[in-house]
Motif scaffolding. Structure first.
Motif, short mmCIF file in Angstrom:
data_model
loop_
_atom_site.label_atom_id
_atom_site.label_comp_id
_atom_site.label_asym_id
_atom_site.label_seq_id
_atom_site.Cartn_x
_atom_site.Cartn_y
_atom_site.Cartn_z
N UNK A 141 -10.35 32.47 -29.49
CA UNK A 141 -9.64 33.74 -29.69
C UNK A 141 -9.08 34.19 -28.34
N UNK A 142 -7.91 33.70 -28.01
CA UNK A 142 -7.29 34.05 -26.74
C UNK A 142 -8.09 33.49 -25.58
N UNK A 143 -8.59 34.39 -24.72
CA UNK A 143 -9.39 33.94 -23.57
C UNK A 143 -10.88 33.90 -23.90
N UNK A 144 -11.21 34.01 -25.20
CA UNK A 144 -12.61 33.94 -25.61
C UNK A 144 -12.83 32.72 -26.48
N UNK A 145 -14.01 32.10 -26.27
CA UNK A 145 -14.41 30.97 -27.10
C UNK A 145 -15.77 31.32 -27.69
N UNK A 146 -15.87 31.26 -29.02
CA UNK A 146 -17.09 31.64 -29.73
C UNK A 146 -17.71 30.40 -30.34
N UNK A 147 -18.97 30.15 -30.01
CA UNK A 147 -19.73 29.02 -30.56
C UNK A 147 -20.89 29.61 -31.38
N UNK A 148 -20.95 29.24 -32.65
CA UNK A 148 -21.89 29.92 -33.54
C UNK A 148 -22.56 28.93 -34.48
N UNK A 149 -23.87 29.20 -34.75
CA UNK A 149 -24.59 28.43 -35.75
C UNK A 149 -25.84 29.21 -36.14
N UNK A 150 -26.46 28.81 -37.22
CA UNK A 150 -27.70 29.43 -37.68
C UNK A 150 -28.79 28.36 -37.69
N UNK A 151 -29.94 28.71 -37.13
CA UNK A 151 -31.05 27.77 -37.06
C UNK A 151 -32.22 28.31 -37.88
N UNK A 152 -33.06 27.41 -38.40
CA UNK A 152 -34.21 27.85 -39.18
C UNK A 152 -35.14 28.72 -38.32
N UNK A 153 -35.78 29.71 -38.90
CA UNK A 153 -35.82 30.04 -40.33
C UNK A 153 -34.69 30.96 -40.78
N UNK A 154 -33.70 31.20 -39.96
CA UNK A 154 -32.59 32.08 -40.34
C UNK A 154 -32.12 32.94 -39.19
N UNK A 155 -32.10 32.41 -37.99
CA UNK A 155 -31.64 33.14 -36.81
C UNK A 155 -30.26 32.65 -36.43
#
Length: 572
Positions: A141-155
């Motif tokens: 997103x422009x000058x921002x890079x977002x890395x995302x995921x969900x790990x057990x048990x749901x965080x």
């Protein structure tokens, strides 16, 4: 003057060798914990209801091998006018970055950082020897890079990288790591590790003393080089006195920052609004020009925390990845300038900083770093000129006293205590001070060490040349003879040292004088492959000393009269 110059050379010789073994940390290396079950290479940093197990380092032989991954790697490149960042879904971080304003190891190449690493910068792991292979969703997103995921048990783990673009922030990246508990029960998130980065030699001939892992506790820093991990052996005999180590582990609880560096570039990770719990580092195997070289990589260890249902916790960090410039690191604050390792002594560290700023100011005026070094040497030498002149006169007086001293030595050769007493009385009678010639040396020691540390790590000197020298940060190799590089400036430095010794008033034991004639050869051997900027400084310094010796050569010798008689003459 010769004794001063040679003594100074010996001091730097010893200091340089100590630097090459600057493996020391602020605290003793703790005994590694007993072996535990090692996480699978594909293990991801999943929060649990228990605290994290202690990370067990990999054996050294497996350090350089990247574990197999379970999903394909995808990269996205995001750039600024100064840096191109390559983000990877494996680990959700910066796999490598290209410095657009700095040349790499070969002409036409750009400098690339973290390319030899086993993890991307910003990788989050429960164990530093694991690999986050589950993958992140990467969004730009422009000058921002977002890395995302969900790990057990749901965080949910959400990393937001904001690239710096303002003046003075060209090589910074703001990192926010948000942990959100999406479950309906509290979760204990264990302690975790964030990958700082990896450093490797730029050229195959780079000196290994500049490669290492560095961390700072708010008071002083610890610099760990790859040779810290090798077994300790008795020289020549080869008997092992201590086994090799696979990882460097410290958990003091007050780590302000950690980083890796080569001779001119660094990658650092600084917690914002807090401190890290500890650090973890290991060596890397790097192949370059058919040579097996060593690099370093490391982690920051962060403490665990508790997340209530629906709660979110955000941790903030600053990533610096770029040239180890005094101005840039100073602007970071938090003692980041200590990464330059100008020196551990307060006086020489500050002298080095003053010389570096002065050199950069002079370069802005003359538009040449070589000329700036020459002019700076003139300024320093000019300030020491009167002190050195008085020292030369004192050495001439000591030279005149040599016959009288020999008479005393012969007269009291069977009574050393009496001989020393009479020699001291001789000095007192004639107003001679055998230590007066040492004053310039004492002043020049911190100046020389300041020059040494500054010129050896100043990234400003990279690819800056003059005449036959193509790069002031490297040896000035003109050609090779029988496979041996011929470096002109170190040879000129040795020649001017010998010339200076021949002109200097002789004092002291003749046997010691003959022995000291070999010191320039030893000194040039030690510094032969150092940055040519250092040899340029020392050669110019020697030439100015020779000029002063010639300028004072025809001055009358001091009168050898007793103090009482001299006072009577002055009253008349």
């Amino acid at each position: 003057m010769s004794i001063i110059a040679i003594a100074l050379a010996v001091v730097v010789f010893v200091w340089a060798n100590n630097q090459s073994r600057k493996e020391q940390s602020l605290h003793p290396m703790p005994t590694p914990p007993a072996a535990e079950a090692t996480a699978s290479p594909a293990a991801s940093p999943a929060p649990t209801v228990s605290t994290a197990e202690k990370a067990e380092p990999l054996p050294l032989s497996t350090v350089a091998a990247k574990p197999a991954v379970t999903i394909p790697e995808e990269k996205k490149t995001v750039g600024t006018p100064f840096v191109d960042y390559a983000f990877t879904n494996l680990g959700g971080g910066i796999s490598s970055l290209t410095l657009l304003k700095h040349q790499g190891g070969q002409p036409g190449e750009k400098m690339v950082l973290n390319s030899a690493a086993t993890h991307p910068i910003g990788a989050l792991l429960l164990k530093p020897d694991a690999l986050d292979a589950d993958g992140y969703a990467v969004t730009v997103e422009g000058d921002r890079v977002i890395c995302e995921k969900t790990v057990p048990p749901g965080v949910q783990v959400r990393k937001t990288y904001t690239l710096g673009s303002k003046k003075g922030e060209e090589y910074r990246v703001a990192l926010e790591v948000a942990f959100t508990n999406r479950t309906e029960a509290p979760v204990e998130h264990p302690g975790y590790y964030l990958f700082v980065g990896a450093a490797a030699p730029i050229h195959s001939a780079d000196l290994p003393i500049y490669i290492g892992f560095d961390w700072y506790d708010g008071k002083s820093n610890a610099f760990i080089m790859p040779n810290w991990f090798t077994p300790s052996k008795i020289p020549l005999v080869g008997v092992e006195t201590a086994p090799g180590k696979s990882a460097y582990v410290e958990s003091p609880g007050n780590v302000v920052w950690a980083g890796v560096r080569d001779q001119y570039f660094t990658t650092m990770l600084l917690p914002v609004g807090g401190v890290a719990k500890g650090v973890w580092a290991r060596p890397l195997e790097v192949k370059m020009d058919s040579k097996e070289l060593k690099g370093m990589e490391g982690f920051l260890e962060m403490p665990g925390f508790k997340l209530n249902a629906g709660e979110s916790v955000t941790k903030r960090f600053t990533i610096y990845a770029g040239p180890a410039e005094y101005r840039q690191l100073g602007a970071l604050g938090s003692g980041a300038v200590e990464m330059m390792n100008l020196d551990r002594w307060w006086i020489t560290r500050n002298v080095g900083a003053i010389l570096l700023r002065s050199m950069n100011w002079l370069q802005g005026f003359f538009h040449s770093y070589a000329l700036a070094i020459v002019v700076l040497t003139f300024i320093v030498r000019g300030a020491l000129w009167p002190i050195q002149g008085r020292a030369n006169q004192s050495m001439k007086k000591m030279q005149l006293l040599q016959p009288k001293m020999k008479e005393l030595q012969e007269k009291y050769k069977d009574d050393p205590a009496k001989m020393n007493q009479e020699v001291m009385q001789l000095y007192k009678d004639y107003g001679a001070n055998p230590l007066s010639g040492c004053l310039p040396m004492l002043i020049q020691i911190p100046i020389f060490i300041g020059f040494y540390s500054m010129l050896g790590t100043a990234v400003e000197l990279r690819n800056q040349g003059f005449w036959w020298v193509h790069d002031l940060s490297r040896p000035d190799t003109l050609f090779h003879f029988a496979g041996v590089p011929v470096n002109i400036l170190p040879l000129a430095m040795a020649g001017t040292m010998i010339w200076q010794m021949q002109l200097t008033p002789k004092a002291g034991d003749p046997a010691q004088q003959k022995m000291m004639m070999f010191m320039p050869l030893i000194f040039v051997f030690v510094t032969y492959n150092f940055a040519s900027a250092l040899a340029l400084y020392y050669t110019v310094q020697n030439i100015l000393s020779i000029i002063q010796l010639y300028a004072t050569r025809n001055q009358p010798m001091p009168e050898l009269v007793k103090v009482g008689v001299a006072n009577k003459k002055n009253r008349r």
